[in-house]
Scaffold this motif. Structure first.
Motif, PDB file in Angstrom:
ATOM      1  N   UNK A  31       0.609  -1.345   0.044  1.00 47.52           N
ATOM      2  CA  UNK A  31      -0.028   0.017  -0.176  1.00 47.52           C
ATOM      3  C   UNK A  31       0.701   1.328  -0.141  1.00 47.52           C
ATOM      4  N   UNK A  32       1.931   1.159   0.699  1.00 45.28           N
ATOM      5  CA  UNK A  32       2.692   2.401   0.909  1.00 45.28           C
ATOM      6  C   UNK A  32       3.484   2.675  -0.459  1.00 45.28           C
ATOM      7  N   UNK A  33       3.978   1.454  -0.825  1.00 46.29           N
ATOM      8  CA  UNK A  33       4.723   1.709  -2.265  1.00 46.29           C
ATOM      9  C   UNK A  33       3.699   2.269  -3.304  1.00 46.29           C
ATOM     10  N   UNK A  34       2.666   1.650  -3.508  1.00 42.36           N
ATOM     11  CA  UNK A  34       1.543   1.979  -4.543  1.00 42.36           C
ATOM     12  C   UNK A  34       1.344   3.460  -4.348  1.00 42.36           C
ATOM     13  N   UNK A  35       0.901   3.914  -2.993  1.00 38.70           N
ATOM     14  CA  UNK A  35       0.362   5.441  -2.894  1.00 38.70           C
ATOM     15  C   UNK A  35       1.758   6.375  -3.058  1.00 38.70           C
ATOM     16  N   UNK A  36       2.836   5.780  -2.746  1.00 35.55           N
ATOM     17  CA  UNK A  36       4.004   6.798  -2.953  1.00 35.55           C
ATOM     18  C   UNK A  36       4.223   7.198  -4.555  1.00 35.55           C
ATOM     19  N   UNK A  37       4.224   6.186  -5.381  1.00 37.41           N
ATOM     20  CA  UNK A  37       4.029   5.992  -6.623  1.00 37.41           C
ATOM     21  C   UNK A  37       2.690   6.604  -7.515  1.00 37.41           C
ATOM     22  N   UNK A  38       1.576   6.925  -6.699  1.00 43.48           N
ATOM     23  CA  UNK A  38       0.212   7.240  -7.367  1.00 43.48           C
ATOM     24  C   UNK A  38      -0.286   6.244  -8.167  1.00 43.48           C
ATOM     25  N   UNK A  39      -0.147   4.845  -7.542  1.00 40.54           N
ATOM     26  CA  UNK A  39      -0.683   3.818  -8.682  1.00 40.54           C
ATOM     27  C   UNK A  39      -1.753   3.076  -7.675  1.00 40.54           C
ATOM     28  N   UNK A  40      -2.617   4.036  -6.774  1.00 37.74           N
ATOM     29  CA  UNK A  40      -3.451   3.624  -6.115  1.00 37.74           C
ATOM     30  C   UNK A  40      -4.922   2.575  -6.817  1.00 37.74           C
ATOM     31  N   UNK A  41      -4.861   2.990  -8.256  1.00 38.28           N
ATOM     32  CA  UNK A  41      -5.787   2.230  -9.055  1.00 38.28           C
ATOM     33  C   UNK A  41      -5.477   0.821  -8.918  1.00 38.28           C
ATOM     34  N   UNK A  42      -4.341   0.116  -8.503  1.00 37.99           N
ATOM     35  CA  UNK A  42      -3.812  -1.046  -8.333  1.00 37.99           C
ATOM     36  C   UNK A  42      -3.953  -1.974  -7.303  1.00 37.99           C
ATOM     37  N   UNK A  43      -4.125  -0.989  -6.052  1.00 38.03           N
ATOM     38  CA  UNK A  43      -4.222  -1.416  -4.869  1.00 38.03           C
ATOM     39  C   UNK A  43      -5.107  -2.624  -4.429  1.00 38.03           C
ATOM     40  N   UNK A  44      -6.197  -2.562  -4.944  1.00 37.33           N
ATOM     41  CA  UNK A  44      -7.143  -3.780  -4.492  1.00 37.33           C
ATOM     42  C   UNK A  44      -6.428  -5.026  -5.189  1.00 37.33           C
ATOM     43  N   UNK A  45      -6.334  -5.178  -6.318  1.00 36.00           N
ATOM     44  CA  UNK A  45      -6.114  -6.347  -7.309  1.00 36.00           C
ATOM     45  C   UNK A  45      -4.609  -6.696  -6.533  1.00 36.00           C
ATOM     46  N   UNK A  46      -3.575  -5.732  -6.526  1.00 38.81           N
ATOM     47  CA  UNK A  46      -2.191  -6.114  -5.905  1.00 38.81           C
ATOM     48  C   UNK A  46      -2.082  -6.531  -4.596  1.00 38.81           C
ATOM     49  N   UNK A  47      -3.047  -5.964  -3.789  1.00 37.49           N
ATOM     50  CA  UNK A  47      -3.021  -6.515  -2.473  1.00 37.49           C
ATOM     51  C   UNK A  47      -3.417  -7.820  -2.272  1.00 37.49           C
ATOM     52  N   UNK A  48      -4.571  -8.204  -3.217  1.00 39.99           N
ATOM     53  CA  UNK A  48      -5.136  -9.723  -3.222  1.00 39.99           C
ATOM     54  C   UNK A  48      -3.845 -10.725  -3.448  1.00 39.99           C
ATOM     55  N   UNK A  49      -3.375 -10.093  -4.841  1.00 33.80           N
ATOM     56  CA  UNK A  49      -2.273 -11.239  -5.520  1.00 33.80           C
ATOM     57  C   UNK A  49      -1.158 -11.317  -4.320  1.00 33.80           C
ATOM     58  N   UNK A  50      -0.644 -10.288  -3.894  1.00 35.94           N
ATOM     59  CA  UNK A  50       0.391 -10.259  -2.885  1.00 35.94           C
ATOM     60  C   UNK A  50       0.064 -11.069  -1.827  1.00 35.94           C
ATOM     61  N   UNK A  51      -1.143 -10.939  -1.226  1.00 36.50           N
ATOM     62  CA  UNK A  51      -1.489 -11.802  -0.127  1.00 36.50           C
ATOM     63  C   UNK A  51      -1.316 -13.246  -0.506  1.00 36.50           C
ATOM     64  N   UNK A  52      -1.760 -13.740  -1.774  1.00 39.03           N
ATOM     65  CA  UNK A  52      -1.944 -15.085  -2.211  1.00 39.03           C
ATOM     66  C   UNK A  52      -0.517 -15.562  -2.169  1.00 39.03           C
ATOM     67  N   UNK A  53       0.322 -14.750  -2.838  1.00 42.10           N
ATOM     68  CA  UNK A  53       1.676 -15.290  -3.226  1.00 42.10           C
ATOM     69  C   UNK A  53       2.885 -15.653  -1.934  1.00 42.10           C
ATOM     70  N   UNK A  54       2.511 -14.563  -1.034  1.00 40.06           N
ATOM     71  CA  UNK A  54       2.943 -14.590   0.111  1.00 40.06           C
ATOM     72  C   UNK A  54       2.374 -15.672   1.166  1.00 40.06           C
ATOM     73  N   UNK A  55       1.303 -15.905   1.101  1.00 47.97           N
ATOM     74  CA  UNK A  55       0.793 -16.937   1.856  1.00 47.97           C
ATOM     75  C   UNK A  55       1.068 -18.330   1.577  1.00 47.97           C
ATOM     76  N   UNK A  56       1.109 -18.263   0.151  1.00 46.42           N
ATOM     77  CA  UNK A  56       1.665 -19.900  -0.368  1.00 46.42           C
ATOM     78  C   UNK A  56       2.978 -20.213  -0.110  1.00 46.42           C
TER      79      UNK A  56
END
Length: 167
Positions: A31-56
């Protein structure tokens, strides 16, 4: 729109312990990275995918996990997760010659990675378990890419279909 030009791409790396809280910490960092680079439109999808990859990585390896988030040459990001298990899960094997669907009897195995495959614009893996890379060096990268969305809300967004019919 990103604040950094493709000629000077940015990249962030986060080392995480093999701990169930790692997915949450990875999402906060993302969230901090996307916000600092003004890519908030990717946040929901990116959070879901990051969560799935790290959980795996947490569930199927016994060592530390590394998260990398980097800018692509085209507007978008690549999310990569390293873990110490060199076995690439079936949903991420390459090349994919047939659609991969979870078995009805599976309650967890592979479902999160199928979500990644269906929501990401691109995805892949690299295993370092079958060749010699030095003492104790083994593991794999699983990665996915998301492009910046343009135009009307939802344009270019991956459509999610049920993983198992009837659900």
């Amino acid at each position: 729109m990103a604040t950094v030009s493709p000629e000077n791409p940015w990249s962030y790396t986060l080392n995480l312990p093999n701990d169930p809280r790692s997915a949450w910490i990875a999402r906060i960092t993302l969230r901090g990275v996307l916000s600092s680079h003004e890519l908030n439109e990717l946040r929901d999808d990116a959070e879901l995918l990051t969560s799935e990859l790290v959980t795996n990585a947490y569930r199927y390896s016994d060592g530390a996990v590394e998260l990398r988030i980097r800018e692509l040459a085209t507007p978008g990001i690549r999310i990569s997760v390293w873990d110490t298990n060199p076995e690439v899960p079936e949903p991420f094997e390459q090349p994919v010659l047939r659609p991969v669907e979870p078995r009805r009897t599976d309650t967890t195995y592979g479902r999160g990675l199928l979500i990644v495959r269906r929501c990401a614009d691109n995805w892949g893996s690299t295993s370092y378990g079958h060749r010699w890379y030095g003492p104790g060096f083994r593991g794999k990268w699983l990665w996915c890419e998301l492009g910046a969305k343009r135009g009307a809300e939802g344009a270019g967004r991956a459509k999610v279909t049920p993983l198992v019919s009837g659900t």
